[in-house]
Design a protein around this motif. Structure first.
Motif, PDB file in Angstrom:
ATOM      1  N   ASP A   1     -43.381  81.228 -31.106  1.00 37.57           N
ATOM      2  CA  ASP A   1     -43.809  81.090 -32.496  1.00 37.57           C
ATOM      3  C   ASP A   1     -43.033  82.043 -33.400  1.00 37.57           C
ATOM      4  O   ASP A   1     -42.355  82.971 -32.935  1.00 37.57           O
TER       5      ASP A   1
ATOM      6  N   ASP B   1     -43.937  84.462 -35.385  1.00 38.00           N
ATOM      7  CA  ASP B   1     -44.314  85.881 -35.326  1.00 38.00           C
ATOM      8  C   ASP B   1     -43.668  86.575 -34.126  1.00 38.00           C
ATOM      9  O   ASP B   1     -43.212  87.716 -34.232  1.00 38.00           O
ATOM     10  N   THR B   2     -43.623  85.875 -32.986  1.00 41.29           N
ATOM     11  CA  THR B   2     -43.006  86.444 -31.781  1.00 41.29           C
ATOM     12  C   THR B   2     -41.517  86.668 -32.000  1.00 41.29           C
ATOM     13  O   THR B   2     -40.979  87.726 -31.670  1.00 41.29           O
TER      14      THR B   2
ATOM     15  N   TYR C   1     -39.970  87.023 -34.830  1.00 34.11           N
ATOM     16  CA  TYR C   1     -39.772  88.075 -35.834  1.00 34.11           C
ATOM     17  C   TYR C   1     -39.891  89.459 -35.186  1.00 34.11           C
ATOM     18  O   TYR C   1     -39.102  90.366 -35.475  1.00 34.11           O
ATOM     19  N   SER C   2     -40.879  89.616 -34.294  1.00 31.89           N
ATOM     20  CA  SER C   2     -41.080  90.899 -33.616  1.00 31.89           C
ATOM     21  C   SER C   2     -39.884  91.247 -32.731  1.00 31.89           C
ATOM     22  O   SER C   2     -39.438  92.396 -32.690  1.00 31.89           O
TER      23      SER C   2
ATOM     24  N   LYS D   1     -36.955  92.215 -34.925  1.00 28.08           N
ATOM     25  CA  LYS D   1     -37.180  93.543 -35.511  1.00 28.08           C
ATOM     26  C   LYS D   1     -36.918  94.639 -34.485  1.00 28.08           C
ATOM     27  O   LYS D   1     -36.297  95.659 -34.787  1.00 28.08           O
TER      28      LYS D   1
END
Length: 210
Positions: free
Chosen positions: A115, A117-118, A120-121, A124
């Motif tokens: 997904d 969010d995963t 993006y993490s 980052k």
């Protein structure tokens, strides 16, 4: 009414661009191939009429999904580790749509999340690790001191680079390549190299007969 065109895909290879244009033509999508290989861009653009962009994108996704569904289990991406597959997802721009979708499919089969969010993490965390200065430069430091004491220009260069070298992050921010301690050694090596070099030059000039 004036027609506007939008780039659907860009390719470094002419044959790939031509193949997509042929596919679009077969599906009654009007397109043209813009040759930029002689320009600084250096690629081949497949453009479609802006009003056809949504339909062209859908057809291309469907074709890619079909190819992913038919790929054999011995395809190279199946031998990739989980971190390598995630690397494809967070660096989508440098991979083909096919490789991106297949990497996502393989991760799903492994029960791994993909997904937004995963991803993006992961992106980052990768940027944070990239920003960390280089470590364990003991050999590099010792070599710099030795070369500086020998009066070589190489010692001066090594010291200067350790002191001032920077790298640019994906966001455009520049960070130092070495730790504060290593940069301090670099500054000392640079100064020592300049001093020894100046002494050597001075001694050689004195040896020149009047």
């Amino acid at each position: 009414m004036k027609r506007t065109f939008t780039t659907l895909k860009t390719f470094p290879d002419f044959d790939q661009a031509k193949e997509l244009k042929r596919f679009l033509c077969k599906n009654e999508i009007r397109s043209f191939l813009n040759d930029n290989h002689d320009s600084p861009v250096g690629d081949f653009e497949v453009k479609v009429i802006t009003t056809d962009l949504k339909n062209a994108t859908r057809l291309l996704e469907e074709k890619t999904e079909q190819m992913v569904g038919e790929v054999a289990g011995d395809y190279c991406l199946y031998s990739y580790s989980t971190p390598q597959l995630y690397d494809i997802l967070v660096n989508k721009d440098v991979w083909s749509d096919f490789d991106f979708m297949l990497a996502k499919k393989i991760l799903h089969e492994k029960g791994m999340p993909t997904d937004a969010d995963t991803l993006y993490s992961i992106k980052k965390e990768k940027a944070k690790n990239t920003a960390k200065p280089k470590t364990n430069q003991i050999v590099h430091i010792l070599a710099g001191y030795v070369l500086a004491l020998l009066g070589g220009v190489a010692g001066i260069v090594i010291g200067f680079l350790m002191w001032n070298s920077q790298k640019q992050m994906p966001g455009g921010v520049s960070v130092f390549s070495y730790t504060d301690v290593e940069r301090k050694h670099g500054r000392i090596i640079f100064g020592l190299g300049i001093l020894i070099f100046a002494i050597i030059i001075s001694l050689r000039l004195r040896q020149i007969p009047n």
